[in-house]
Design a protein around this motif. Structure first.
Motif, mmCIF file in Angstrom:
data_model
loop_
_atom_site.group_PDB
_atom_site.id
_atom_site.type_symbol
_atom_site.label_atom_id
_atom_site.label_comp_id
_atom_site.label_asym_id
_atom_site.label_seq_id
_atom_site.Cartn_x
_atom_site.Cartn_y
_atom_site.Cartn_z
ATOM 1 N N ALA A 63 0.833 -1.204 0.000
ATOM 2 C CA ALA A 63 0.000 0.000 0.000
ATOM 3 C C ALA A 63 0.869 1.256 0.000
ATOM 4 C CB ALA A 63 -0.933 0.003 1.211
ATOM 5 N N ILE A 64 1.897 1.250 0.843
ATOM 6 C CA ILE A 64 2.801 2.404 0.891
ATOM 7 C C ILE A 64 3.514 2.574 -0.445
ATOM 8 C CG2 ILE A 64 4.897 3.345 1.949
ATOM 9 C CD1 ILE A 64 2.555 3.608 3.752
ATOM 10 N N SER B 95 5.731 6.007 5.799
ATOM 11 C CA SER B 95 6.856 5.153 5.409
ATOM 12 C C SER B 95 7.766 4.828 6.589
ATOM 13 C CB SER B 95 7.672 5.836 4.306
ATOM 14 O OG SER B 95 6.892 6.043 3.152
ATOM 15 N N GLN B 96 7.695 5.627 7.643
ATOM 16 C CA GLN B 96 8.547 5.407 8.804
ATOM 17 C C GLN B 96 8.035 4.287 9.713
ATOM 18 O OE1 GLN B 96 9.197 9.231 10.756
ATOM 19 N NE2 GLN B 96 9.221 10.278 8.772
ATOM 20 N N TYR B 97 6.848 3.721 9.378
ATOM 21 C CA TYR B 97 6.262 2.683 10.226
ATOM 22 C C TYR B 97 6.074 1.362 9.484
ATOM 23 C CZ TYR B 97 5.215 6.739 13.124
ATOM 24 O OH TYR B 97 5.315 7.881 13.873
ATOM 25 N N THR B 98 6.761 1.206 8.353
ATOM 26 C CA THR B 98 6.571 -0.012 7.561
ATOM 27 C C THR B 98 7.187 -1.247 8.224
ATOM 28 O OG1 THR B 98 8.556 0.575 6.291
ATOM 29 C CG2 THR B 98 6.426 1.212 5.364
ATOM 30 N N VAL B 99 8.138 -1.069 9.121
ATOM 31 C CA VAL B 99 8.765 -2.210 9.785
ATOM 32 C C VAL B 99 7.782 -2.898 10.732
ATOM 33 C CG1 VAL B 99 10.605 -2.928 11.356
ATOM 34 C CG2 VAL B 99 11.078 -1.238 9.587
ATOM 35 N N ASN B 100 6.992 -2.109 11.446
ATOM 36 C CA ASN B 100 6.071 -2.683 12.423
ATOM 37 C C ASN B 100 4.772 -1.876 12.447
ATOM 38 O OD1 ASN B 100 5.039 -4.255 14.524
ATOM 39 N ND2 ASN B 100 5.993 -2.979 16.097
ATOM 40 N N PRO B 101 3.969 -1.954 11.377
ATOM 41 C CA PRO B 101 2.740 -1.155 11.322
ATOM 42 C C PRO B 101 1.680 -1.673 12.276
ATOM 43 C CG PRO B 101 2.849 -2.642 9.449
ATOM 44 C CD PRO B 101 4.155 -2.768 10.168
ATOM 45 N N HIS C 283 -1.918 2.827 11.882
ATOM 46 C CA HIS C 283 -1.221 3.137 10.637
ATOM 47 C C HIS C 283 -2.045 2.684 9.425
ATOM 48 C CE1 HIS C 283 2.147 2.564 13.674
ATOM 49 N NE2 HIS C 283 2.157 3.854 13.392
ATOM 50 N N TRP C 284 -2.679 1.524 9.544
ATOM 51 C CA TRP C 284 -3.542 1.059 8.452
ATOM 52 C C TRP C 284 -4.740 1.989 8.275
ATOM 53 C CZ3 TRP C 284 -2.446 -1.837 4.595
ATOM 54 C CH2 TRP C 284 -1.471 -2.836 4.705
ATOM 55 N N LYS C 285 -5.261 2.524 9.365
ATOM 56 C CA LYS C 285 -6.361 3.481 9.263
ATOM 57 C C LYS C 285 -5.902 4.742 8.542
ATOM 58 C CE LYS C 285 -8.945 2.008 13.370
ATOM 59 N NZ LYS C 285 -9.425 2.389 14.728
ATOM 60 N N ALA C 286 -4.670 5.178 8.848
ATOM 61 C CA ALA C 286 -4.117 6.362 8.181
ATOM 62 C C ALA C 286 -3.922 6.102 6.691
ATOM 63 C CB ALA C 286 -2.799 6.761 8.827
ATOM 64 N N VAL C 287 -3.441 4.893 6.348
ATOM 65 C CA VAL C 287 -3.302 4.519 4.936
ATOM 66 C C VAL C 287 -4.655 4.594 4.246
ATOM 67 C CG1 VAL C 287 -2.835 2.593 3.368
ATOM 68 C CG2 VAL C 287 -1.239 3.103 5.214
#
Length: 207
Positions: free
Chosen positions: A1-2, A24-30, A34-38
Motif C-alpha cells: 500500500a505504501i 513510510s517510517q512505520y513499515t517495519v512494524n505497522p 497506521h492502516w487506518k491512516a493509509v
C-alpha cells in the motif's frame, strides 16, 4: 500500500508527500492506527482523482521553495525538510523527507532543508542545460525561504556555529550562491509552496 502511494507521490501527487513520508517510517512494524491512516490517504486520493498538474507554454521560469518543520514530535529529535520546484507554471520536482541529522534550532533545520533543495536545484539546472531548454549560462534559480534568520545566515560568509554538519551545509549553500546557481529570497509562510511538505495539511487546505 505504501509503495503504491509512493508511486503516486513521485509522479503526480505532491499533495500527499508529507503523509506518505510519515507513513513510510512505520513499515517495519505497522499497527492498526497506521492502516487506518493509509485508508484515509487512499480515500483522499479517490475523492480527488480529478486533480492534475498543469503547465503553460507562456512561462519558462524555474523557481524553488524550501521549508522545514523543527522537531514536530516529542519522541523524535529530527526535523522534516520539504521542497518543491515549479517550471512552466506547474510543479516538476518535490520532496518531503525526515532530516538525517539533528538540528538545534529552527534556523538550523531551515538551513539543512535549504541545502537539500539547493542540491536538487543544481541537478535540475544541469539537466535543463543538457537538454538545451536554456541558453548557457542559465539564469540564477530563485530559492524562496520563509526564515529571515536562515536567509541572513546563507549570505553570511562565516558560520560560527559549533555543529560541523551544519557548517558543511552552510558552505554548500554559500558555494551555490557564489557560483550563481541559486539566490535565496524571503517569502511569507502563507505563500511558501513548500510549507505543506513539512506538516499535515490544515482542514481548509484539504479538498
Amino acid at each position: 500500500a505504501i509503495g503504491s502511494m509512493m508511486y503516486a507521490t513521485h509522479c503526480t501527487r505532491p499533495d500527499i508527500a508529507f503523509a506518505v513520508s510519515k507513513l513510510s517510517q512505520y513499515t517495519v512494524n505497522p499497527g492498526t492506527e497506521h492502516w487506518k491512516a493509509v485508508g484515509r490517504v487512499l480515500g483522499y486520493l479517490k475523492r480527488t482523482s480529478n486533480l492534475e498538474l498543469t503547465y503553460t507554454s507562456s512561462s519558462r521560469i524555474l523557481e524553488g521553495y524550501s521549508d522545514a518543520s523543527w522537531i514536530d514530535r516529542t519522541n523524535d529529535s529530527k526535523s522534516t525538510s520539504g521542497w518543491i520546484f515549479t517550471l512552466a507554471g506547474g510543479a516538476v520536482s518535490w520532496a518531503s523527507k525526515k532530516q538525517t541529522c539533528i538540528a538545534h534550532s529552527t534556523m538550523e533545520a531551515e538551513l539543512i532543508a535549504l541545502a537539500a533543495a539547493g542540491k536538487e536545484a543544481e541537478w535540475i539546472r544541469d539537466l535543463l542545460t543538457d537538454i538545451r531548454l536554456w541558453d548557457v549560462p542559465m539564469p540564477c534559480i530563485p530559492m524562496y525561504c520563509d526564515s529571515e534568520a536562515t536567509l541572513s545566515k546563507a549570505y553570511n560568509a562565516v558560520y560560527n556555529g559549533g555543529s560541523r554538519h551544519i557548517g558543511l551545509r552552510h558552505n554548500y549553500v554559500r558555494q551555490l550562491l557564489e557560483s550563481g546557481t541559486i539566490k535565496v529570497v524571503y517569502v511569507k509562510t502563507s505563500k511558501n509552496l513548500a510549507d505543506p511538505f513539512t506538516k499535515p495539511l490544515t482542514r481548509d487546505l484539504v479538498v
